[in-house]
Scaffold this active site. Structure first.
Site, short mmCIF file in Angstrom:
data_model
loop_
_atom_site.label_atom_id
_atom_site.label_comp_id
_atom_site.label_asym_id
_atom_site.label_seq_id
_atom_site.Cartn_x
_atom_site.Cartn_y
_atom_site.Cartn_z
N HIS A 141 49.73 95.69 18.77
CA HIS A 141 50.54 96.49 19.70
C HIS A 141 51.86 96.81 19.02
O HIS A 141 51.94 97.70 18.18
CB HIS A 141 50.72 95.72 21.00
N HIS B 141 45.18 107.00 15.60
CA HIS B 141 45.70 106.33 16.79
C HIS B 141 44.57 106.15 17.79
O HIS B 141 43.70 107.02 17.93
CB HIS B 141 46.84 107.14 17.42
N ASP C 221 53.96 104.76 14.05
CA ASP C 221 54.24 103.50 13.38
C ASP C 221 54.50 103.70 11.89
O ASP C 221 55.33 103.02 11.29
CB ASP C 221 53.08 102.52 13.58
#
Length: 426
Positions: free
Chosen positions: A263, A304, A362
């Site tokens: 996460h 993703h 990210d």
């Protein structure tokens, strides 16, 4: 209710209502199935809507993310993070006077009581920032518990302001503790992201000197992470909050959930991957390994789970990332050279394009934070800082309407009833 679907159980057909969404997929209301002796089975809740919400909408196939109906691209390009915080909490963008008052409210609440700061003395410099942050936020419940009425909209808003204001201070204190440096108090003359950077890298008693480029990039990171619908940490906050727990405890539970590498730890994993690759001349080797189904190596920060086309947050973050790289003069930094090489490959090679393995948020946030000089263990703490308004908005939304305590069901596969055998007979 728009229409119904039918389900037949043991020859008996029943109607299940379909609840209509304002945008996106409708949902089948299966609550009556328990009366027929059945639960639904949905590991990970991938096909289950556990609540109603009017905060955030995601269309992963189209690459759409909106906060209260506003596209993330517009908010990140034109708004400040605190403006987005106000939007998430109130449902509407603030007027100029409302925004000025809100910013002042946050600035007034940023300082941490000196006595409370002693909490950090229980940690060592080797302690992970997330462990300190989780404990510190949970500890705020001791200061804000007596007299708190979670069913009061006014009290919930005060809790929201306290959390949004104090999370950058606590996160910065976690960082300063990790390097054995004295805490730097918040400066009321600085903006939200500026204050965080100064509390991390400034010197007590000296005038702040914060780069506008870095502060702007960090503010964008906060906006892009501010909410993401019913993810693991937000769902954790809702479930903890559904017990009528103190909001600071519920948010601490969300921070704990965010800490996981699947996460909030994903941008840490990007830097770990770049370290493993090491240099540009090894990029092709690791790309080949990523393509090999027999090799356990995975390229982190690409593709993703939700966005199947592209990550709209990454599109916004790309230009900001490059601006930070240019200002910091890190063209010769080996890991960042590796990152730029991977970005080029992912955007040009058919293998990545066909599989939609595009650089995600990210990837870019990890590189940006690296260029800023923020150490890798702090990345998830920064994520928690950005996600705070989303968590508290979902908590407040849940409490503003009738709700039920979170209680998922299970498919039991253990032994049936057995008789206990005394120890001397076993």
């Amino acid at each position: 209710m728009k229409h119904t679907v039918q389900i037949t159980i043991d020859g008996v057909t029943s109607d299940l209502p379909v609840l209509e969404a304002s945008v996106g997929l409708d949902v089948v209301d299966v609550r009556s199935l328990i009366q027929k002796g059945l639960y639904t089975y949905d590991p990970g809740f991938l096909s289950t809507a556990a609540c109603e919400s009017a905060i955030t909408y995601i269309d992963g196939d189209a690459g759409v993310l909106t906060y209260r109906g506003y596209p993330i691209e517009q908010l990140a390009d034109q708004a400040e993070h605190l403006e987005v915080c106000y939007l998430l909490l109130h449902g509407e963008l603030p007027s100029a006077s409302e925004f000025a008052a809100f910013k002042q409210d946050i600035a007034d609440r940023m300082p941490i009581d000196e006595h409370f700061a002693n909490l950090f003395s229980g940690f060592t410099s080797e302690s992970h920032p997330m462990s300190m942050l989780c404990a510190a936020v949970a500890g705020l419940a001791a200061q804000f518990h007596d007299g708190l009425d979670i069913y009061s909209a006014e009290h919930r808003l005060e809790s929201a302001k306290q959390l949004i204001a104090k999370i950058p201070t606590l996160a910065a204190m976690s960082y300063r503790k990790s390097i054995g440096a004295a805490f730097v108090p918040p400066d009321p003359s600085l903006g939200y992201a500026e204050n965080f950077l100064n509390m991390c890298f400034g010197t007590p008693g000296q005038a702040p000197n914060v780069s506008a480029t870095l502060a702007s990039a960090l503010d964008k990171i906060f906006i892009l992470h501010a909410d993401h619908e019913q993810n693991a940490s937000t769902s954790t906050v809702r479930i903890a909050g559904s017990t009528e727990a103190n909001p600071y405890a519920a948010i601490a539970a969300g921070i704990a959930a965010l800490w996981g590498p699947s996460h909030g730890g994903a941008n840490e994993a990007v830097l770990d991957m770049l370290n493993e690759i090491g240099s540009v001349d090894r990029v092709s080797e690791f790309v080949a390994r990523a393509k090999d189904k027999e090799d356990p190596f995975k390229l982190m920060g690409f593709g993703h789970r939700v966005y199947k086309n592209f990550d709209p947050r990454a599109t916004v973050m790309q230009s900001s990332c490059h601006a930070v790289l240019a200002e910091q003069g890190v063209e010769n930094e080996p890991l960042l050279e590796v990152a730029k090489a991977l970005e080029t490959i992912a955007r040009e090679e058919d293998y990545f394009i066909e599989r939609r393995l595009y650089p995600n948020i990210d990837f870019y946030s990890g590189i940006t934070l690296k260029a800023m000089g923020i150490p890798t263990p702090m990345y998830t703490a920064l994520f928690a800082l950005g996600r705070m308004p989303g968590w508290i908005a979902h908590w407040s939304e849940m409490l503003s309407a009738p709700f039920k305590i979170g209680r998922p069901r299970q498919l039991y596969l253990g032994p049936a009833s057995r008789d206990f055998i005394p120890l001397n007979e076993r």
